[in-house]
Write a protein that holds these residues in place. Structure first.
Motif, PDB file in Angstrom:
ATOM      1  N   ALA B 149     -60.461  62.998  20.407  1.00  0.00           N
ATOM      2  CA  ALA B 149     -60.751  61.774  21.148  1.00  0.00           C
ATOM      3  C   ALA B 149     -61.654  62.010  22.356  1.00  0.00           C
ATOM      4  CB  ALA B 149     -59.444  61.124  21.591  1.00  0.00           C
ATOM      5  N   THR B 150     -61.698  63.251  22.867  1.00  0.00           N
ATOM      6  CA  THR B 150     -62.572  63.514  24.028  1.00  0.00           C
ATOM      7  C   THR B 150     -64.039  63.629  23.614  1.00  0.00           C
ATOM      8  OG1 THR B 150     -62.455  65.947  23.921  1.00  0.00           O
ATOM      9  CG2 THR B 150     -60.729  64.818  25.188  1.00  0.00           C
ATOM     10  N   SER B 151     -64.299  63.966  22.343  1.00  0.00           N
ATOM     11  CA  SER B 151     -65.681  64.226  21.901  1.00  0.00           C
ATOM     12  C   SER B 151     -66.585  63.029  22.169  1.00  0.00           C
ATOM     13  CB  SER B 151     -65.704  64.579  20.417  1.00  0.00           C
ATOM     14  OG  SER B 151     -64.924  65.728  20.160  1.00  0.00           O
ATOM     15  N   GLY B 152     -66.109  61.855  21.747  1.00  0.00           N
ATOM     16  CA  GLY B 152     -66.923  60.645  21.884  1.00  0.00           C
ATOM     17  C   GLY B 152     -67.011  60.135  23.311  1.00  0.00           C
ATOM     18  N   LEU B 153     -66.196  60.711  24.211  1.00  0.00           N
ATOM     19  CA  LEU B 153     -66.211  60.285  25.611  1.00  0.00           C
ATOM     20  C   LEU B 153     -66.979  61.257  26.502  1.00  0.00           C
ATOM     21  CD1 LEU B 153     -62.395  59.398  26.008  1.00  0.00           C
ATOM     22  CD2 LEU B 153     -64.277  57.824  25.509  1.00  0.00           C
ATOM     23  N   SER B 154     -67.119  62.509  26.056  1.00  0.00           N
ATOM     24  CA  SER B 154     -67.678  63.526  26.964  1.00  0.00           C
ATOM     25  C   SER B 154     -68.759  64.391  26.308  1.00  0.00           C
ATOM     26  CB  SER B 154     -66.554  64.402  27.526  1.00  0.00           C
ATOM     27  OG  SER B 154     -65.780  64.956  26.477  1.00  0.00           O
ATOM     28  N   CYS B 320     -67.880  71.318  25.314  1.00  0.00           N
ATOM     29  CA  CYS B 320     -66.549  70.758  25.072  1.00  0.00           C
ATOM     30  C   CYS B 320     -66.094  69.956  26.287  1.00  0.00           C
ATOM     31  CB  CYS B 320     -65.564  71.894  24.806  1.00  0.00           C
ATOM     32  SG  CYS B 320     -63.865  71.329  24.540  1.00  0.00           S
ATOM     33  N   GLY B 321     -65.419  68.827  26.021  1.00  0.00           N
ATOM     34  CA  GLY B 321     -64.941  67.999  27.123  1.00  0.00           C
ATOM     35  C   GLY B 321     -63.421  67.899  27.191  1.00  0.00           C
ATOM     36  N   ALA B 337     -67.521  70.356  29.797  1.00  0.00           N
ATOM     37  CA  ALA B 337     -67.738  68.935  30.119  1.00  0.00           C
ATOM     38  C   ALA B 337     -66.427  68.246  30.478  1.00  0.00           C
ATOM     39  CB  ALA B 337     -68.402  68.238  28.927  1.00  0.00           C
ATOM     40  N   HIS B 338     -65.379  69.023  30.786  1.00  0.00           N
ATOM     41  CA  HIS B 338     -64.070  68.389  30.976  1.00  0.00           C
ATOM     42  C   HIS B 338     -64.018  67.533  32.233  1.00  0.00           C
ATOM     43  CE1 HIS B 338     -62.778  71.383  34.019  1.00  0.00           C
ATOM     44  NE2 HIS B 338     -61.847  70.504  34.299  1.00  0.00           N
ATOM     45  N   GLY B 339     -64.937  67.814  33.179  1.00  0.00           N
ATOM     46  CA  GLY B 339     -64.981  67.016  34.401  1.00  0.00           C
ATOM     47  C   GLY B 339     -65.253  65.540  34.123  1.00  0.00           C
ATOM     48  N   ILE B 340     -65.917  65.270  32.992  1.00  0.00           N
ATOM     49  CA  ILE B 340     -66.193  63.871  32.634  1.00  0.00           C
ATOM     50  C   ILE B 340     -64.881  63.154  32.312  1.00  0.00           C
ATOM     51  CG2 ILE B 340     -67.332  62.379  30.937  1.00  0.00           C
ATOM     52  CD1 ILE B 340     -69.465  64.678  30.709  1.00  0.00           C
ATOM     53  N   ILE B 341     -63.986  63.847  31.625  1.00  0.00           N
ATOM     54  CA  ILE B 341     -62.682  63.268  31.282  1.00  0.00           C
ATOM     55  C   ILE B 341     -61.809  63.123  32.531  1.00  0.00           C
ATOM     56  CG2 ILE B 341     -60.533  63.662  29.973  1.00  0.00           C
ATOM     57  CD1 ILE B 341     -62.892  62.890  28.182  1.00  0.00           C
ATOM     58  N   GLU B 342     -61.884  64.114  33.407  1.00  0.00           N
ATOM     59  CA  GLU B 342     -61.012  64.085  34.585  1.00  0.00           C
ATOM     60  C   GLU B 342     -61.628  63.307  35.753  1.00  0.00           C
ATOM     61  OE1 GLU B 342     -59.659  68.106  35.365  1.00  0.00           O
ATOM     62  OE2 GLU B 342     -58.154  67.881  33.790  1.00  0.00           O
ATOM     63  N   GLY B 343     -62.872  62.873  35.589  1.00  0.00           N
ATOM     64  CA  GLY B 343     -63.471  62.035  36.619  1.00  0.00           C
ATOM     65  C   GLY B 343     -64.115  62.816  37.750  1.00  0.00           C
TER      66      GLY B 343
END
Lengths: 98, 390
Positions: B149-154, B320-321, B337-343
């Motif tokens: 689910a993170t792929s399409g968001l980040s 990877c996000g 790219a996890h910062g995109i998920i965590e804001g």
């Protein structure tokens, strides 16, 4: 459940979406703040990355994410309920197999 | 950025000497030759019975500008036409040698002879002329694997942002995985440069839909679903985000190369009218090989659940996000790219990091999978219809 880094716990990607994606793990009866400003009480645990309904979805209705149908509901879905393989199916199956 | 100018005018960003087996029976000897010659690369096709798809892959990978020279290692009785294979790769103007194990006289003589040849190829490769390259010289392949689910968001929208920049700089970008675009039909069709491209995309989607139904399997895995993705439509919408927002300039058939810069969609679904229906792609490595065969110099690989794959032919950058995956697999993920998920980060910020990574890679810097020694490839049988080889 709160994320220290952003105010909301779930994201919607388009104004017409009927589901939100949990950005943190949500627990039964948590009130999740959604990125569109909605506050939704989840009626069961929602794992990180999973979807829950923003509104009531009738059996057979299309489920909307990214502003487009991602499938149809195989049973009625309550607001705050998990939306996944047990109640959502693809529309890509052709003919009799649907 | 700098590259290696080849005799046929193409420019590579790596300077590989390849040892290529033409049947499984020759693989061990080929592996021994590679073991004796650090820096050389191994790939090949396992089948004894010739296959048009596999033959074409061996030709395209051999001709690839990241490759300086090729040693073919044959047992001697497989049905792949060795002479035609060697000649086809030589058409690119590079040195191609052949060892036939039955003729040379077994394992030890083949190993000795192969080692001598590869060593001399490596010395010659060092003399390959190096030239400065620009974005317009680069072909970037885009692939996703282990989506969640993170792929399409980040990771995917970040790659899409970078793709838009790359196109603006004049680079060529190829994406593929049409069965993983089902459900995005209106979006994808609306992005066609012209009516011809639109019809080709529509036709490919129709064939992918027929194939998915015939196999009773759409391109969504158990792992995708454990990661929160439910239907192929949902996965596809996230996957399409990695192709940015620009017009699709052309649709490529298997092993076809872009003739000019722009954004291309690789259609390897093939003809679905025949009796022999198989999966269009058996795994991510198969997907990477086909992007490389269409000329990709390097690959951007987006993931959520995590992947470790690299490639023997072209460097792979992984983005990877998923915050948990980024922590667990930090050694394998090039762009976090996890910062995109965590804001804590924006798509544009991470997109710039990705572009810097691409630029450094094209300047000779090694990606994480290269440093870890990943050298994957996958050339399976594609019986009958699987890929209507151009």
């Amino acid at each position: 459940m709160t994320s220290a880094l952003r105010p909301w716990q779930a994201i919607v990607l388009h104004e017409s979406d009927t589901v939100a994606t949990a950005l943190v793990e949500l627990h039964h009866q948590d009130s999740a703040l959604v990125s569109n400003g909605d506050l939704v009480e989840v009626v069961q645990d929602i794992p990180f990355g999973y979807k829950f309904a923003l509104c009531a979805i009738a059996r057979g209705d299309t489920v909307i994410k990214y502003g487009v149908p991602i499938g149809f509901a195989t049973q009625a879905i309550r607001p705050g309920e998990l939306v996944h393989t047990h109640n959502l199916e693809s529309l890509q199956v052709i003919g009799d197999q649907k | 950025m700098r590259g290696y100018k080849r005799a046929d005018g193409r420019i590579g960003i790596r300077n590989h000497v390849a040892v290529v087996y033409t049947v499984e029976c020759a693989r061990f000897v080929a592996e021994c030759i590679v073991h004796e010659n650090p820096g050389s690369e191994l790939w090949g096709f396992a089948g004894c019975y010739s296959d048009p798809y596999a033959f074409r892959m061996l030709v395209e990978l051999g001709q690839h500008p990241n490759v300086a020279a090729v040693l073919l290692v044959s047992l001697g009785c497989e049905s792949t036409d060795l002479v035609r294979l060697a000649e086809s790769i030589r058409d690119a103007g590079k040195r191609v040698e052949v060892i036939t194990i039955q003729e040379v006289g077994g394992t030890l003589r083949s190993l000795a002879s192969g080692t001598d040849i590869v060593r001399s190829m490596q010395v010659e490769a060092e003399q390959a002329p190096q030239v400065p390259i620009t974005w317009a010289d680069l072909i970037v392949g885009i692939e996703c694997g282990g989506s969640d689910a993170t792929s399409g968001l980040s990771a995917n929208p970040t790659t899409g942002w970078a793709v838009d920049q790359l196109l603006q700089y004049g680079a060529t970008v190829i994406f593929s995985e049409i069965p993983e675009l089902l459900g995005t039909d209106p979006y994808l069709l609306a992005r066609a440069r012209d009516e011809v491209v639109r019809q080709k995309i529509g036709d490919a989607l129709d064939r992918a839909r027929v194939l998915g139904n015939a196999l009773n399997h759409f391109a969504i895995s158990v792992g995708n679903q454990s990661g929160g993705l439910t239907t192929i439509e949902e996965k596809s919408l996230g996957a399409l985000a990695k192709a940015g927002t620009q017009s699709i300039d052309g649709v490529l058939k298997t092993a076809e190369r872009p003739t000019r810069g722009g954004l291309y969609l690789l259609d390897k679904v093939g003809d679905v009218g025949g009796n022999q229906l198989t999966h269009y792609e058996i795994n991510d490595n198969d997907g990477l090989v086909s992007l490389i065969a269409s000329g990709a110099h390097l690959l951007v690989f987006t993931t959520g659940r995590g992947s470790v794959v690299g490639s023997a032919i072209a460097p792979v950058i992984k983005i990877c996000g998923n915050p948990e995956t980024c922590r667990r697999m930090v050694d394998d993920i090039d762009v976090d790219a996890h910062g995109i998920i965590e804001g804590t980060a924006t798509i544009e910020q991470v997109g710039n990091v990705l572009l810097e990574n691409i630029q450094r890679l094209a300047g000779g810097h090694l990606s994480k999978s290269e440093r870890l020694g990943h050298k994957e490839y996958c050339i399976p049988y594609k019986p009958g219809r699987a890929c209507d080889v151009s």
